[in-house]
Design an enzyme around this catalytic site. Structure first.
Site, PDB file in Angstrom:
ATOM      1  N   ASP A  82       6.178  19.693   3.113  1.00 24.12           N
ATOM      2  CA  ASP A  82       4.828  20.250   3.258  1.00 24.12           C
ATOM      3  C   ASP A  82       3.972  19.827   2.072  1.00 24.12           C
ATOM      4  O   ASP A  82       3.312  20.640   1.434  1.00 24.12           O
ATOM      5  CB  ASP A  82       4.891  21.773   3.366  1.00 24.12           C
ATOM      6  CG  ASP A  82       3.524  22.402   3.635  1.00 24.12           C
ATOM      7  OD1 ASP A  82       2.648  21.710   4.202  1.00 24.12           O
ATOM      8  OD2 ASP A  82       3.315  23.571   3.250  1.00 24.12           O
ATOM      9  N   GLN A 133      10.132  27.450   4.603  1.00 27.68           N
ATOM     10  CA  GLN A 133       9.528  28.036   3.409  1.00 27.68           C
ATOM     11  C   GLN A 133       9.773  29.551   3.397  1.00 27.68           C
ATOM     12  O   GLN A 133       8.875  30.341   3.690  1.00 27.68           O
ATOM     13  CB  GLN A 133       8.023  27.741   3.360  1.00 27.68           C
ATOM     14  CG  GLN A 133       7.710  26.258   3.212  1.00 27.68           C
ATOM     15  CD  GLN A 133       6.229  25.951   3.439  1.00 27.68           C
ATOM     16  OE1 GLN A 133       5.554  26.617   4.231  1.00 27.68           O
ATOM     17  NE2 GLN A 133       5.737  24.935   2.756  1.00 27.68           N
ATOM     18  N   ASP A 178      -1.556  29.993  -4.657  1.00 27.32           N
ATOM     19  CA  ASP A 178      -1.460  29.730  -3.231  1.00 27.32           C
ATOM     20  C   ASP A 178      -0.984  30.965  -2.475  1.00 27.32           C
ATOM     21  O   ASP A 178      -0.011  31.611  -2.866  1.00 27.32           O
ATOM     22  CB  ASP A 178      -0.484  28.568  -3.009  1.00 27.32           C
ATOM     23  CG  ASP A 178      -0.359  28.165  -1.556  1.00 27.32           C
ATOM     24  OD1 ASP A 178      -1.259  27.479  -1.068  1.00 27.32           O
ATOM     25  OD2 ASP A 178       0.638  28.550  -0.919  1.00 27.32           O
ATOM     26  N   TYR A 211       0.042  37.599   0.736  1.00 31.79           N
ATOM     27  CA  TYR A 211       1.238  37.888   1.536  1.00 31.79           C
ATOM     28  C   TYR A 211       2.472  38.188   0.681  1.00 31.79           C
ATOM     29  O   TYR A 211       3.595  38.148   1.175  1.00 31.79           O
ATOM     30  CB  TYR A 211       1.544  36.688   2.442  1.00 31.79           C
ATOM     31  CG  TYR A 211       0.328  36.099   3.092  1.00 31.79           C
ATOM     32  CD1 TYR A 211      -0.372  36.804   4.070  1.00 31.79           C
ATOM     33  CD2 TYR A 211      -0.148  34.843   2.717  1.00 31.79           C
ATOM     34  CE1 TYR A 211      -1.507  36.269   4.662  1.00 31.79           C
ATOM     35  CE2 TYR A 211      -1.282  34.306   3.302  1.00 31.79           C
ATOM     36  CZ  TYR A 211      -1.957  35.015   4.262  1.00 31.79           C
ATOM     37  OH  TYR A 211      -3.091  34.493   4.837  1.00 31.79           O
ATOM     38  N   GLU A 257      -6.246  31.579  -3.672  1.00 34.38           N
ATOM     39  CA  GLU A 257      -6.449  31.170  -2.284  1.00 34.38           C
ATOM     40  C   GLU A 257      -6.224  32.394  -1.403  1.00 34.38           C
ATOM     41  O   GLU A 257      -5.099  32.823  -1.188  1.00 34.38           O
ATOM     42  CB  GLU A 257      -5.468  30.070  -1.878  1.00 34.38           C
ATOM     43  CG  GLU A 257      -5.703  29.599  -0.455  1.00 34.38           C
ATOM     44  CD  GLU A 257      -4.439  29.086   0.232  1.00 34.38           C
ATOM     45  OE1 GLU A 257      -4.582  28.316   1.193  1.00 34.38           O
ATOM     46  OE2 GLU A 257      -3.327  29.483  -0.165  1.00 34.38           O
TER      47      GLU A 257
END
Length: 576
Positions: free
Chosen positions: A66, A174, A206, A210, A248
């Site tokens: 990725d 991931q 990043d 979450y 982000e």
């Protein structure tokens, strides 16, 4: 480190950022892959361009499934990018040129090839057994949305080794780290300190919404996430002054603003909801999409700043628009299904605007004048194109086009060795679009961007001033004033206000730059504007690019005519 780098704690509010995908920027050893030494080799170009800070995409150890966002080693440079010494050399040379360097830090997850995960999956009772989130079934956290709906059908993945499910918010390769485990927090803080000790000026964080999970929630923006960010900020402020955390957070403005905290979480956050609405306003030829999202954007702490961008290394995300608006954007900007990626559009700026220079200039003028710090994506300063036939996000990560020569001047390796093929089509290919030819052309887009950066850098109000949106009966006209707060209430201005003499043309004395008027025509046709400038009666308007003096504001109404996709930046001045 120069004085300007050391002594300005709010440097990020006035900075122009430049995003670099090192793998695609310049290949210093001709192996077909860009590297850190390649970025160092091009620092003179970036200094010439006038940018203030380089944002490096991940350079850490990774299997590169990725683009390096699948990290297998948080504390070492991937050999394909070079060595730790190469990074130190890049940072030192950038600092000597007055340029700061930040890097991505992927906090939410690791690669499934990371030694942490390999140990965690090996058994249910090993020392790292709960460094990731394991369950016997996939029934928990049903309120959490699936982010990559076109690639994943669940946030849980089955691991045949441990015979359990593990949690992941992005790709299944991931796995998410378990931040309820103190050892995970300590390990991430150790990685942060390691890179800051080497001289990095901060991080782009990043996917931070979450980090934590909680049943019966959507597992986003939880209080525990904010607590961890406060801890991270406290650690950095106490040991590493003048560093920046750029988050982000692809969320609605009311949730976004929480990540600034009370000047004790992130210094900057990307304003994701604004970006697609700028493109929407251009297609609809109306200001409403922009003014509406600005009206829904709460105030932020004084030392905080928005990060503004038109395009970056990911798709043009459409998560924060309505279903109807998303369909509209797809119909206007992604007429070929191969242009769609995840919940967005995998295109660079130039193809998005059909290679229209006037629209590109208008969008960049907006980007550089709205509240926030602008971020350029490598290659967009020459209007590079993309390759929609490449997989996933590789479409916008093709090699930088330096010259019309072999491989666009990116590398001397054989073509088949390159990490991705360079663009070779007649419109966007490197024979037609490259730095060398635009550097020689006085009318090139590259030199126009350089001029725009220079003008913005001369006017601190763009970075630290407030905004007042002006009404105009013409819906295609978007106008606003950028100002320092005490300027709108002159009786509060002090004699020691040092902000009034920060901008000037070469060879000229400093001029007052406390107030700037920005006017934009979002239409492809010429448009009239009639603005209420009664607050500025008696002032003269000075166009910023050429220092041309326009008529004085004699009464409350001020009339202008703008060409197709035209714009003006004016200094509102009593001193000429």
């Amino acid at each position: 480190m120069s004085k300007s780098l050391k002594d300005d704690p709010l440097w990020y509010k006035k900075a122009v950022f430049y995003e670099v995908f090192s793998r695609g920027f310049y290949d210093s050893n001709n192996d077909g892959f860009g590297d850190l030494n390649g970025v160092t080799a091009k620092l003179d170009y970036l200094a010439w361009l006038g940018i203030d800070c380089i944002w490096l995409l991940p350079f850490y150890g990774s299997p590169m499934k990725d683009g390096g966002y699948d990290i297998a080693d948080f504390e070492n440079v991937d050999p394909s990018y070079g060595t730790e010494g190469d990074l130190i050399d890049l940072i030192d040379k950038a600092h000597s040129l007055g340029i700061r360097v930040i890097s991505d830090l992927v906090m939410n997850h690791s690669s499934d090839q990371h030694p942490w995960f390999l140990e965690s999956r090996s058994s249910k009772d090993n020392p790292k057994a709960d460094w990731y989130i394991w369950r016997d079934d996939d029934s928990m956290y049903k309120g959490a949305r699936i982010i990559f709906t076109d690639a994943e059908n669940s946030n849980w993945a089955w691991d045949h080794v441990r015979q359990q499910y593990y949690w992941h918010r992005f790709y299944s390769h991931q796995p998410d780290l378990n931040y309820d485990n103190q050892e995970v927090k300590d390990a991430m803080l150790a990685a942060v300190k390691k890179w800051l000790d080497l001289g990095l000026d901060g991080f782009r964080l990043d996917a931070v919404p979450y980090l934590f999970q909680e049943e019966n929630t959507n597992c986003e923006n939880l209080p525990a996430t904010h607590d961890f960010l406060k801890l991270l900020r406290k650690e950095i402020d106490s040991r590493y002054p003048n560093r920046v955390l750029l988050a982000e957070i692809n969320q609605w403005p009311a949730d976004l603003v929480d990540y600034f905290g009370n000047d004790d979480e992130c210094h900057m956050c990307f304003h994701f909801p604004l970006m697609p609405r700028m493109f929407m306003a251009i297609r609809r030829e109306q200001r409403l999409p922009i003014t509406e999202i600005l009206s829904l954007t709460p105030d932020i702490p004084n030392n905080s700043q928005w990060g503004l961008f038109l395009r970056n290394h990911d798709e043009l995300t459409l998560e924060q628009v309505s279903d109807e608006e998303r369909d509209y954007m797809f119909s206007e900007y992604a007429k070929d299904s191969r242009m769609k990626r995840h919940m967005g559009i995998a295109r660079r700026l130039a193809p998005l605007v059909d290679n229209s220079r006037s629209i590109a200039e208008l969008l960049y003028a907006l980007l550089f004048s709205l509240p926030g710090s602008p971020i350029l994506y490598y290659g967009d300063e020459i209007m590079m194109g993309d390759n929609i036939y490449l997989k996933d996000r590789d479409s916008v990560r093709t090699p930088m086009q330096w010259t019309p020569d072999r491989n666009g001047g990116f590398s001397l390796a054989n073509f088949e060795q390159l990490y991705l093929p360079p663009l070779m089509d007649s419109v966007y290919g490197y024979p037609a679009v490259n730095v060398e030819s635009q550097f020689k052309n006085p009318g090139s887009f590259l030199l126009w961007i350089k001029k725009l950066i220079s003008v913005r850098s001369n006017y601190e109000v763009f970075g630290t001033g407030k905004i007042e949106v002006l009404h105009d009966d013409n819906p295609s006209v978007f106008a606003f004033v950028r100002f320092f707060e005490n300027e709108m209430n002159p009786e509060t201005q002090t004699e020691n206000d040092s902000r009034i003499e920060v901008g000037r043309m070469e060879g000229e004395d400093p001029v007052s730059v406390n107030k700037v008027l920005c006017v934009y025509n979002l239409s492809r046709f010429p448009q009239p504007a009639e603005l209420d400038l009664s607050k500025h009666k008696g002032a003269k308007l000075v166009e910023l690019n050429g220092r041309v003096i326009f008529p004085m504001v004699t009464d409350g109404s001020y009339r202008l005519t703008l060409g197709p996709h035209g714009y003006y930046w004016f200094e509102i001045s009593d001193q000429i």
